[in-house]
Every structure is written in structure tokens, then in C-alpha cells.
Write a protein that holds these residues in place. Structure first.
Motif, PDB file in Angstrom:
ATOM      1  N   GLY A   1       0.675  -1.133   0.090  1.00  0.00           N
ATOM      2  CA  GLY A   1       0.162   0.113  -0.103  1.00  0.00           C
ATOM      3  C   GLY A   1       0.849   1.288  -0.048  1.00  0.00           C
ATOM      4  N   SER A   2       0.056   2.309   0.430  1.00  0.00           N
ATOM      5  CA  SER A   2       0.710   3.738   0.107  1.00  0.00           C
ATOM      6  C   SER A   2       0.212   4.584   1.210  1.00  0.00           C
ATOM      7  N   LEU A   3       1.347   5.634   1.528  1.00  0.00           N
ATOM      8  CA  LEU A   3       0.858   6.476   2.466  1.00  0.00           C
ATOM      9  C   LEU A   3       1.568   7.792   2.062  1.00  0.00           C
ATOM     10  N   ARG A   4       0.794   8.907   2.361  1.00  0.00           N
ATOM     11  CA  ARG A   4       1.621  10.187   2.268  1.00  0.00           C
ATOM     12  C   ARG A   4       1.842  10.999   3.472  1.00  0.00           C
ATOM     13  N   LEU A   5       3.079  11.257   3.987  1.00  0.00           N
ATOM     14  CA  LEU A   5       3.167  12.069   5.127  1.00  0.00           C
ATOM     15  C   LEU A   5       3.430  13.340   4.825  1.00  0.00           C
ATOM     16  N   SER A   6       3.130  14.342   5.691  1.00  0.00           N
ATOM     17  CA  SER A   6       3.112  15.658   5.546  1.00  0.00           C
ATOM     18  C   SER A   6       4.028  16.340   6.777  1.00  0.00           C
ATOM     19  N   CYS A   7       4.534  17.342   6.546  1.00  0.00           N
ATOM     20  CA  CYS A   7       5.213  18.045   7.615  1.00  0.00           C
ATOM     21  C   CYS A   7       5.099  19.552   7.626  1.00  0.00           C
ATOM     22  N   ALA A   8       4.200  19.918   8.478  1.00  0.00           N
ATOM     23  CA  ALA A   8       4.037  21.412   8.253  1.00  0.00           C
ATOM     24  C   ALA A   8       4.792  22.104   9.391  1.00  0.00           C
ATOM     25  N   ALA A   9       5.581  23.283   8.624  1.00  0.00           N
ATOM     26  CA  ALA A   9       6.410  24.054   9.450  1.00  0.00           C
ATOM     27  C   ALA A   9       5.804  25.398   9.698  1.00  0.00           C
ATOM     28  N   SER A  10       6.471  25.989  10.859  1.00  0.00           N
ATOM     29  CA  SER A  10       5.841  27.400  11.156  1.00  0.00           C
ATOM     30  C   SER A  10       6.969  27.883  12.128  1.00  0.00           C
ATOM     31  N   GLY A  11       6.719  29.222  12.157  1.00  0.00           N
ATOM     32  CA  GLY A  11       7.793  29.900  13.262  1.00  0.00           C
ATOM     33  C   GLY A  11       9.099  30.734  12.432  1.00  0.00           C
ATOM     34  N   ARG A  12       9.294  30.107  11.483  1.00  0.00           N
ATOM     35  CA  ARG A  12      10.620  30.635  10.505  1.00  0.00           C
ATOM     36  C   ARG A  12      10.540  30.500   9.130  1.00  0.00           C
ATOM     37  N   THR A  13      11.229  30.928   8.405  1.00  0.00           N
ATOM     38  CA  THR A  13      11.193  31.019   6.986  1.00  0.00           C
ATOM     39  C   THR A  13      11.490  29.385   6.631  1.00  0.00           C
ATOM     40  N   PHE A  14      10.369  28.855   6.205  1.00  0.00           N
ATOM     41  CA  PHE A  14      10.700  27.280   5.932  1.00  0.00           C
ATOM     42  C   PHE A  14      11.643  27.005   4.730  1.00  0.00           C
ATOM     43  N   SER A  15      11.663  28.117   3.770  1.00  0.00           N
ATOM     44  CA  SER A  15      12.396  27.748   2.637  1.00  0.00           C
ATOM     45  C   SER A  15      13.756  28.025   2.790  1.00  0.00           C
ATOM     46  N   SER A  16      14.233  28.473   3.891  1.00  0.00           N
ATOM     47  CA  SER A  16      15.666  28.626   4.412  1.00  0.00           C
ATOM     48  C   SER A  16      16.403  27.597   4.708  1.00  0.00           C
ATOM     49  N   TYR A  17      15.537  26.387   5.231  1.00  0.00           N
ATOM     50  CA  TYR A  17      15.925  25.122   5.575  1.00  0.00           C
ATOM     51  C   TYR A  17      15.893  24.049   4.698  1.00  0.00           C
ATOM     52  N   ALA A  18      17.241  23.251   4.755  1.00  0.00           N
ATOM     53  CA  ALA A  18      17.039  21.927   4.173  1.00  0.00           C
ATOM     54  C   ALA A  18      16.263  21.068   4.999  1.00  0.00           C
ATOM     55  N   MET A  19      15.909  20.082   4.355  1.00  0.00           N
ATOM     56  CA  MET A  19      14.750  19.036   5.177  1.00  0.00           C
ATOM     57  C   MET A  19      15.167  17.596   5.076  1.00  0.00           C
ATOM     58  N   GLY A  20      14.832  16.874   5.989  1.00  0.00           N
ATOM     59  CA  GLY A  20      15.022  15.332   5.742  1.00  0.00           C
ATOM     60  C   GLY A  20      14.066  14.629   6.498  1.00  0.00           C
ATOM     61  N   TRP A  21      13.687  13.494   6.186  1.00  0.00           N
ATOM     62  CA  TRP A  21      12.889  12.585   6.944  1.00  0.00           C
ATOM     63  C   TRP A  21      13.787  11.423   7.621  1.00  0.00           C
ATOM     64  N   PHE A  22      13.513  10.747   8.563  1.00  0.00           N
ATOM     65  CA  PHE A  22      14.359   9.946   9.547  1.00  0.00           C
ATOM     66  C   PHE A  22      13.317   8.850  10.140  1.00  0.00           C
ATOM     67  N   ARG A  23      13.660   7.881  10.451  1.00  0.00           N
ATOM     68  CA  ARG A  23      12.550   6.759  11.083  1.00  0.00           C
ATOM     69  C   ARG A  23      13.285   6.007  11.934  1.00  0.00           C
ATOM     70  N   GLN A  24      12.601   5.609  13.006  1.00  0.00           N
ATOM     71  CA  GLN A  24      13.042   4.834  13.963  1.00  0.00           C
ATOM     72  C   GLN A  24      12.056   3.688  14.362  1.00  0.00           C
TER      73      GLN A  24
END
Length: 124
Positions: free
Chosen positions: A16-39
Motif C-alpha cells: 500500500g501507500s501513505l503520504r506523510l506531511s510535515c507542516a512548518a511554522s515559526g521561521r522561514t521554511f524555505s531557508s532550511y534543508a529538510m530530511g525524513w528519518f525513521r526509528q
């Protein structure tokens, strides 16, 4: 401070499939490189995927390459992870993370902000 909130986790059957989202707030999101990790239970946190600040370059762990797709919408301050052909071994808590740099890293210590995580469970 940059706040990150993941959503979209759940339980799905293998294949199957899933789509994860990560909503950012508080600072300029576009200034950051982003990553997904799992444990997974009993295991160390591992890199899943990363994307540069403007989205021009992405990277994936070998275990998810060809099945997962990372993307970002800087206008919506949101990071995504499309997960297809899910396997039981993908079961884990998934975290998004932000790095105050142009490029992502596969090292979790390089990230400055973390979300609380969202559970993904893949049943066989």
C-alpha cells in the motif's frame, strides 16, 4: 524557533501507500534543508530521505529508493514523503527534521529542529 508537525501516518497493508506531511511554522521554511528519518522499535534512528532548501536536489536511503518520493512546497511551508509499495520493514516512527543549511545531510546530528513523529505500521 521552527516548529514541525508531522501527519499522515497510519496502518496499511504491505504494498500500500501513505503520504506523510510535515507542516512548518515559526521561521522561514524555505531557508532550511529538510530530511525524513525513521526509528523502528529497538533500532537506531536512520535517514530516509532529504531535500535541499529550494528542492533542487534530493537523496534517499538505498532501502527506500524507487519507492519513496520527497518533495516540498515552500509556499505552503510543507514537506512531504510519498511512500509507495510499503513493506513491513518500513514500520517505524517517521520524523521530519530541518537543517539551517542549503543542503540536507544523512546524519541526524546535523539537524536543528525535529517534529514529534508519526507512526507508520505496515502489516504483512
Amino acid at each position: 524557533q521552527l516548529q514541525l508537525v508531522e501527519s499522515g501516518g497510519g496502518t496499511v497493508q504491505a504494498g500500500g501507500s501513505l503520504r506523510l506531511s510535515c507542516a512548518a511554522s515559526g521561521r522561514t521554511f524555505s531557508s532550511y534543508a529538510m530530511g525524513w528519518f525513521r526509528q523502528a522499535p529497538g533500532k537506531e534512528r536512520e535517514f530516509v530521505s532529504g531535500i535541499t532548501w529550494i528542492g533542487g536536489s534530493t537523496g534517499y536511503a538505498d532501502s527506500v529508493k524507487g519507492r519513496f518520493t520527497i518533495s516540498r512546497d515552500n509556499a505552503k511551508n510543507t514537506l512531504y514523503l510519498q511512500m509507495n509499495s510499503l513493506k513491513p520493514e518500513d514500520t517505524a516512527v517517521y520524523y521530519c527534521a530541518a537543517r539551517d543549511a542549503l543542503d540536507y545531510s544523512d546524519y541526524d546530528g546535523a539537524y536543528d529542529y525535529w517534529g514529534q513523529g508519526t507512526q507508520v505500521t505496515v502489516s504483512s
